[in-house]
Design a protein around this motif. Structure first.
Motif, PDB file in Angstrom:
ATOM      1  N   SER A  11       0.851  -1.197   0.000  1.00 35.20           N
ATOM      2  CA  SER A  11       0.000   0.000   0.000  1.00 35.20           C
ATOM      3  C   SER A  11       0.879   1.238   0.000  1.00 35.20           C
ATOM      4  N   LYS A  12       0.311   2.305  -0.550  1.00 33.00           N
ATOM      5  CA  LYS A  12       0.979   3.607  -0.587  1.00 33.00           C
ATOM      6  C   LYS A  12      -0.118   4.654  -0.481  1.00 33.00           C
ATOM      7  N   ASP A  13      -0.220   5.277   0.691  1.00 31.39           N
ATOM      8  CA  ASP A  13      -1.283   6.234   0.974  1.00 31.39           C
ATOM      9  C   ASP A  13      -0.675   7.602   1.258  1.00 31.39           C
ATOM     10  N   THR A  14      -1.062   8.589   0.461  1.00 34.42           N
ATOM     11  CA  THR A  14      -0.484   9.923   0.577  1.00 34.42           C
ATOM     12  C   THR A  14      -1.494  10.909   1.137  1.00 34.42           C
ATOM     13  N   ARG A  20       2.412   7.113   3.696  1.00 30.45           N
ATOM     14  CA  ARG A  20       2.605   5.857   4.427  1.00 30.45           C
ATOM     15  C   ARG A  20       2.747   4.747   3.401  1.00 30.45           C
ATOM     16  N   MET A  21       3.864   4.022   3.486  1.00 28.84           N
ATOM     17  CA  MET A  21       4.076   2.873   2.611  1.00 28.84           C
ATOM     18  C   MET A  21       4.143   1.622   3.470  1.00 28.84           C
ATOM     19  N   GLU A  22       3.456   0.577   3.013  1.00 29.37           N
ATOM     20  CA  GLU A  22       3.483  -0.700   3.715  1.00 29.37           C
ATOM     21  C   GLU A  22       4.127  -1.733   2.813  1.00 29.37           C
ATOM     22  N   PHE A  23       4.983  -2.562   3.421  1.00 30.61           N
ATOM     23  CA  PHE A  23       5.734  -3.578   2.699  1.00 30.61           C
ATOM     24  C   PHE A  23       5.464  -4.950   3.291  1.00 30.61           C
ATOM     25  N   ARG A  24       5.204  -5.938   2.443  1.00 32.43           N
ATOM     26  CA  ARG A  24       5.050  -7.319   2.909  1.00 32.43           C
ATOM     27  C   ARG A  24       6.411  -8.002   2.788  1.00 32.43           C
ATOM     28  N   VAL A  25       6.817  -8.612   3.890  1.00 35.21           N
ATOM     29  CA  VAL A  25       8.114  -9.293   3.945  1.00 35.21           C
ATOM     30  C   VAL A  25       7.900 -10.652   4.605  1.00 35.21           C
ATOM     31  N   GLY A  26       8.771 -11.602   4.323  1.00 33.50           N
ATOM     32  CA  GLY A  26       8.634 -12.945   4.889  1.00 33.50           C
ATOM     33  C   GLY A  26       8.676 -12.950   6.405  1.00 33.50           C
ATOM     34  N   SER A  27       7.928 -13.878   6.995  1.00 32.53           N
ATOM     35  CA  SER A  27       7.854 -13.948   8.460  1.00 32.53           C
ATOM     36  C   SER A  27       9.213 -14.213   9.097  1.00 32.53           C
ATOM     37  N   GLU A  28      10.113 -14.844   8.362  1.00 28.62           N
ATOM     38  CA  GLU A  28      11.448 -15.086   8.914  1.00 28.62           C
ATOM     39  C   GLU A  28      12.237 -13.792   9.073  1.00 28.62           C
ATOM     40  N   TRP A  29      11.806 -12.711   8.415  1.00 30.67           N
ATOM     41  CA  TRP A  29      12.486 -11.422   8.521  1.00 30.67           C
ATOM     42  C   TRP A  29      11.733 -10.423   9.384  1.00 30.67           C
ATOM     43  N   VAL A  30      10.400 -10.513   9.405  1.00 31.89           N
ATOM     44  CA  VAL A  30       9.626  -9.500  10.121  1.00 31.89           C
ATOM     45  C   VAL A  30       9.921  -9.524  11.624  1.00 31.89           C
ATOM     46  N   LYS A  31      10.392 -10.637  12.145  1.00 36.00           N
ATOM     47  CA  LYS A  31      10.709 -10.699  13.575  1.00 36.00           C
ATOM     48  C   LYS A  31      11.858  -9.761  13.958  1.00 36.00           C
ATOM     49  N   THR A  47      12.832   4.833   9.605  1.00 33.40           N
ATOM     50  CA  THR A  47      12.223   4.488  10.889  1.00 33.40           C
ATOM     51  C   THR A  47      10.935   3.712  10.622  1.00 33.40           C
ATOM     52  N   VAL A  48      10.771   2.629  11.348  1.00 36.12           N
ATOM     53  CA  VAL A  48       9.613   1.759  11.175  1.00 36.12           C
ATOM     54  C   VAL A  48       8.405   2.378  11.875  1.00 36.12           C
ATOM     55  N   GLY A  49       7.257   2.316  11.219  1.00 34.15           N
ATOM     56  CA  GLY A  49       5.992   2.736  11.824  1.00 34.15           C
ATOM     57  C   GLY A  49       5.360   1.547  12.526  1.00 34.15           C
ATOM     58  N   GLU A  50       4.423   0.901  11.868  1.00 30.92           N
ATOM     59  CA  GLU A  50       3.743  -0.264  12.444  1.00 30.92           C
ATOM     60  C   GLU A  50       4.329  -1.558  11.879  1.00 30.92           C
ATOM     61  N   VAL A  51       4.125  -2.643  12.644  1.00 29.12           N
ATOM     62  CA  VAL A  51       4.574  -3.970  12.226  1.00 29.12           C
ATOM     63  C   VAL A  51       3.422  -4.950  12.436  1.00 29.12           C
ATOM     64  N   THR A  52       3.183  -5.818  11.438  1.00 28.36           N
ATOM     65  CA  THR A  52       2.204  -6.896  11.578  1.00 28.36           C
ATOM     66  C   THR A  52       2.952  -8.213  11.452  1.00 28.36           C
ATOM     67  N   GLU A  53       2.214  -9.313  11.386  1.00 25.90           N
ATOM     68  CA  GLU A  53       2.880 -10.624  11.300  1.00 25.90           C
ATOM     69  C   GLU A  53       3.605 -10.831   9.982  1.00 25.90           C
ATOM     70  N   ASP A  54       3.283 -10.056   8.946  1.00 25.05           N
ATOM     71  CA  ASP A  54       3.973 -10.230   7.671  1.00 25.05           C
ATOM     72  C   ASP A  54       4.257  -8.923   6.934  1.00 25.05           C
ATOM     73  N   SER A  55       4.161  -7.787   7.647  1.00 22.87           N
ATOM     74  CA  SER A  55       4.417  -6.518   6.964  1.00 22.87           C
ATOM     75  C   SER A  55       4.907  -5.459   7.952  1.00 22.87           C
ATOM     76  N   PHE A  56       5.418  -4.371   7.377  1.00 24.19           N
ATOM     77  CA  PHE A  56       5.797  -3.207   8.180  1.00 24.19           C
ATOM     78  C   PHE A  56       5.520  -1.965   7.357  1.00 24.19           C
ATOM     79  N   SER A  57       5.393  -0.839   8.041  1.00 24.66           N
ATOM     80  CA  SER A  57       5.143   0.415   7.345  1.00 24.66           C
ATOM     81  C   SER A  57       6.184   1.456   7.724  1.00 24.66           C
ATOM     82  N   VAL A  58       6.308   2.442   6.849  1.00 24.40           N
ATOM     83  CA  VAL A  58       7.157   3.601   7.099  1.00 24.40           C
ATOM     84  C   VAL A  58       6.376   4.835   6.676  1.00 24.40           C
ATOM     85  N   TYR A  59       6.730   5.982   7.213  1.00 23.85           N
ATOM     86  CA  TYR A  59       6.110   7.251   6.861  1.00 23.85           C
ATOM     87  C   TYR A  59       7.183   8.128   6.235  1.00 23.85           C
ATOM     88  N   LEU A  60       6.902   8.653   5.057  1.00 26.29           N
ATOM     89  CA  LEU A  60       7.874   9.426   4.298  1.00 26.29           C
ATOM     90  C   LEU A  60       7.367  10.843   4.081  1.00 26.29           C
TER      91      LEU A  60
END
Length: 92
Positions: A11-14, A20-31, A47-60
């Motif tokens: 996602s990319k929400d302006t 705010r950009m959200e990126f999906r990454v493998g669970s072996e890395w999100v930890k 700087t990381v914003g939020e983290v879920t079980e398979d993604s993270f977001s940043v604010y630019l």
């Protein structure tokens, strides 16, 4: 640095002040990606914003979008990710 993983822009929400950009990454890395911690995306330390079980977001801010490749990134694009090695050592 080096590329540890790849992620997908999901996602990319302006708004007027930031994107705010959200990126999906493998669970072996999100930890290794922690809220308010640091992660390198396409070689840019962010700087990381939020983290879920398979993604993270940043604010630019607009200047970051202008001066980096993130302004051209779209949903579905692949990006390179590098986690903080100190965080990785602590978690492991």
């Amino acid at each position: 640095g080096h590329v540890g993983a790849t992620a997908e822009v999901v996602s990319k929400d302006t708004t007027a002040n930031n994107t705010r950009m959200e990126f999906r990454v493998g669970s072996e890395w999100v930890k290794y990606i922690l809220p308010k911690g640091f992660v390198a995306v396409d070689g840019c330390s962010l700087t990381v914003g939020e983290v879920t079980e398979d993604s993270f977001s940043v604010y630019l801010i607009p200047e970051t979008l202008r001066a980096t490749c993130f302004g051209a990134r779209a949903v579905g694009d692949a990006v390179n990710v590098e986690v903080d090695p100190q965080t990785q050592a602590i978690v492991d």
